[in-house]
Design a protein around this motif. Structure first.
Motif, mmCIF file in Angstrom:
data_model
loop_
_atom_site.group_PDB
_atom_site.id
_atom_site.type_symbol
_atom_site.label_atom_id
_atom_site.label_comp_id
_atom_site.label_asym_id
_atom_site.label_seq_id
_atom_site.Cartn_x
_atom_site.Cartn_y
_atom_site.Cartn_z
ATOM 1 N N ASP A 1 0.741 -1.013 -0.056
ATOM 2 C CA ASP A 1 0.051 -0.069 0.171
ATOM 3 C C ASP A 1 0.840 1.113 0.033
ATOM 4 O OD1 ASP A 1 -1.878 1.721 0.430
ATOM 5 O OD2 ASP A 1 -2.940 0.971 2.124
ATOM 6 N N ARG A 2 0.585 2.059 -0.726
ATOM 7 C CA ARG A 2 1.356 3.341 -0.751
ATOM 8 C C ARG A 2 0.565 4.903 -0.602
ATOM 9 N NH1 ARG A 2 4.143 3.848 -6.689
ATOM 10 N NH2 ARG A 2 5.428 5.644 -5.229
ATOM 11 N N ARG A 3 -0.838 4.455 -0.283
ATOM 12 C CA ARG A 3 -1.488 5.572 0.101
ATOM 13 C C ARG A 3 -1.314 6.573 1.055
ATOM 14 N NH1 ARG A 3 -7.193 2.515 1.197
ATOM 15 N NH2 ARG A 3 -5.565 1.315 2.227
ATOM 16 N N TRP A 4 -0.484 6.154 2.163
ATOM 17 C CA TRP A 4 -0.187 6.914 3.247
ATOM 18 C C TRP A 4 1.331 7.191 3.330
ATOM 19 C CZ3 TRP A 4 -5.103 6.988 3.773
ATOM 20 C CH2 TRP A 4 -5.745 6.000 3.752
ATOM 21 N N PRO A 5 1.517 8.680 3.001
ATOM 22 C CA PRO A 5 2.829 9.145 2.980
ATOM 23 C C PRO A 5 3.720 9.147 4.328
ATOM 24 C CG PRO A 5 1.313 10.886 2.678
ATOM 25 C CD PRO A 5 0.498 9.666 2.561
ATOM 26 N N LEU A 6 2.724 9.252 5.214
ATOM 27 C CA LEU A 6 3.286 9.257 6.841
ATOM 28 C C LEU A 6 2.666 8.480 7.637
ATOM 29 C CD1 LEU A 6 3.670 12.926 6.962
ATOM 30 C CD2 LEU A 6 5.486 11.705 6.632
#
Length: 460
Positions: A339-344
């Motif tokens: 999953d790459r939706r959450w940068p932080l």
């Protein structure tokens, strides 16, 4: 607002003092250092009501981890690969003939986000409503605004256990935790939730215009007015009405929601997260981290994607380090995309978005035989994903299949298990691909054993 976000974690801790091991039980707490229910039930101060409200926001997100990991596994949107405990694979995927029982792994009655956490949030909402109604410091319109907010969250939370156990039914009468009402059918539960959301809507209308009388966290930025909260209420009602197959009701609710056909698809309220004393985003994983536990994209999602779909680019990170692997009864499961939706690790997680509302509009029009309007809404989503306008068949069945496909990618792995519920709504559970893991797709879950133990205890 930053200070309020920082202390949402503290509010969550205080909110938990209202609960005993029984998630429906509110204890009398005799402790000078912690609040009791009685201390806020009669003429609570604005500060006490504010703390209850922030605590409700904290409880509102209590389902996120469990539902995101489990329900999205059921729908084969993800695998939650866990190298430390194989049951996250063997049990949740239904390998080797495993079927849900009353003590099924990961859904404990005292802590599971699919069962206990929603009821805890519901009871927190009741405490807030009672405190606000009995507070001399709030005028009548402020009381209605607080009640409207609390009932909106209450309706949302009731939908979680209702969809978890489905036709097994839930309790809707939990006003007296020592004498809860009987289990009611799924349809009756949905009708009850509709009544709660409609009551909330009436409260928010009666509260009038202007800002919400108390402070909300950053998760409600852009919606921190009575009218803004009402828009959220109607958005949730639109989702509920789709489950009720009330297609005209979906469209009516959407008209009063924050749906914007030309707006940001990601617009909507969210669950905030932060550093201690708050908690981090539970769905965040460091890209390419060398670990043995991670949510990974189900292989069928990658296989079935339309070439050039921006949702694939924006949501899925292809690992360059070795894939995440775990051994199961079926063999080794391998996750190459994460999953790459959450940068932080402090990123907020939306709980309903404009993109879903547009797809609900398409679904309602399709079910009403309004083909042109359905295709128009579908194309908003398709064009945003850079895959071009819809050119397929225009039969109702074909349009529903197209909408479900777009929902699969637009709403991928959101904290609701959309694909699992969608496939069940349209009798398509058998179309979920289990060939990669050798498991089965569950239809519903039984009540936790503690529920039966409770009935046996009170009826002895």
């Amino acid at each position: 607002m930053k200070k309020l976000n920082k202390y949402i974690g503290l509010a969550a801790v205080v909110a938990s003092t209202f609960m005993a091991c029984n998630p429906l039980q509110l204890d009398e707490i005799i402790d000078p250092n912690n609040p009791s229910v009685e201390s806020v039930s009669n003429n609570a101060s604005n500060e006490q009501i504010q703390f209850l409200l922030t605590g409700l926001e904290a409880r509102h997100r209590g389902y996120v981890t469990n539902v995101s990991q489990a329900w999205n596994t059921f729908g084969r949107e993800i695998w939650y690969l866990n190298g430390s405990d194989p049951r996250f694979q063997t049990d949740w995927l239904g390998q080797a003939g495993r079927v849900p029982d009353r003590a099924y792994f990961g859904f404990g009655a005292t802590g599971g986000g699919s069962w206990a956490a929603p009821f805890q949030a519901i009871k927190q909402a009741d405490v807030l409503i009672n405190a606000a109604n009995n507070a001399a410091t709030l005028n009548e319109t402020s009381k209605r605004a607080v009640a409207g907010f609390a009932k909106t969250i209450k309706g949302y939370q009731f939908m979680i256990p209702a969809n978890f156990v489905y036709q097994n039914g839930i309790r809707i009468d939990i006003a007296d935790p020592l004498n809860p009402g009987p289990f009611v059918s799924y349809d009756e539960a949905l009708n009850h939730i509709r009544a709660i959301l409609d009551e909330a809507d009436q409260d928010l209308v009666a509260a009038g215009g202007g800002n919400f009388p108390l402070r909300l966290t950053a998760g409600f930025n852009g919606f921190n007015t009575n009218a803004g909260i009402r828009q959220i209420n109607r958005a949730i009602t639109a989702r509920l009405n789709a489950y009720r197959k009330d297609w005209n009701g979906v469209l009516t609710a959407l008209e009063a929601s924050f749906m914007n056909l030309n707006g940001n698809l990601n617009a909507g309220p969210a669950h905030p997260y932060g550093a201690p004393p708050d908690i981090f985003n539970p769905l965040f994983y460091v890209p390419d981290a060398i670990v043995n536990t991670m949510i990974v994209v189900h292989p069928s999602v990658i296989r079935d994607a339309t070439p050039g779909d921006l949702r694939v680019t924006n949501k899925f990170f292809q690992r360059t380090n070795p894939p995440i692997t775990v051994s199961t009864d079926f063999g080794t499961l391998e996750g190459r995309f994460q999953d790459r939706r959450w940068p932080l690790n402090t990123s907020s997680i939306p709980f309903i978005r404009n993109e879903e509302l547009i797809l609900l509009k398409a679904e309602a029009h399709a079910n009403l035989g309004q083909t042109a309007q359905a295709i128009e809404a579908i194309n908003i989503i398709r064009n945003a994903a850079n895959i071009g306008a819809y050119t397929g068949a225009t039969t109702q069945a074909a349009l529903i299949d197209e909408i479900l496909y777009q929902r699969r990618y637009s709403l991928w792995a959101e904290p609701w298990g959309h694909r699992w519920i969608d496939a069940r709504r349209y009798d398509k559970l058998n179309e979920i691909d289990t060939s990669f893991d050798g498991g089965t797709v569950f239809t519903q879950f039984p009540h936790p054993q503690a529920e039966l133990n409770w009935d046996a205890y009170v009826n002895r």
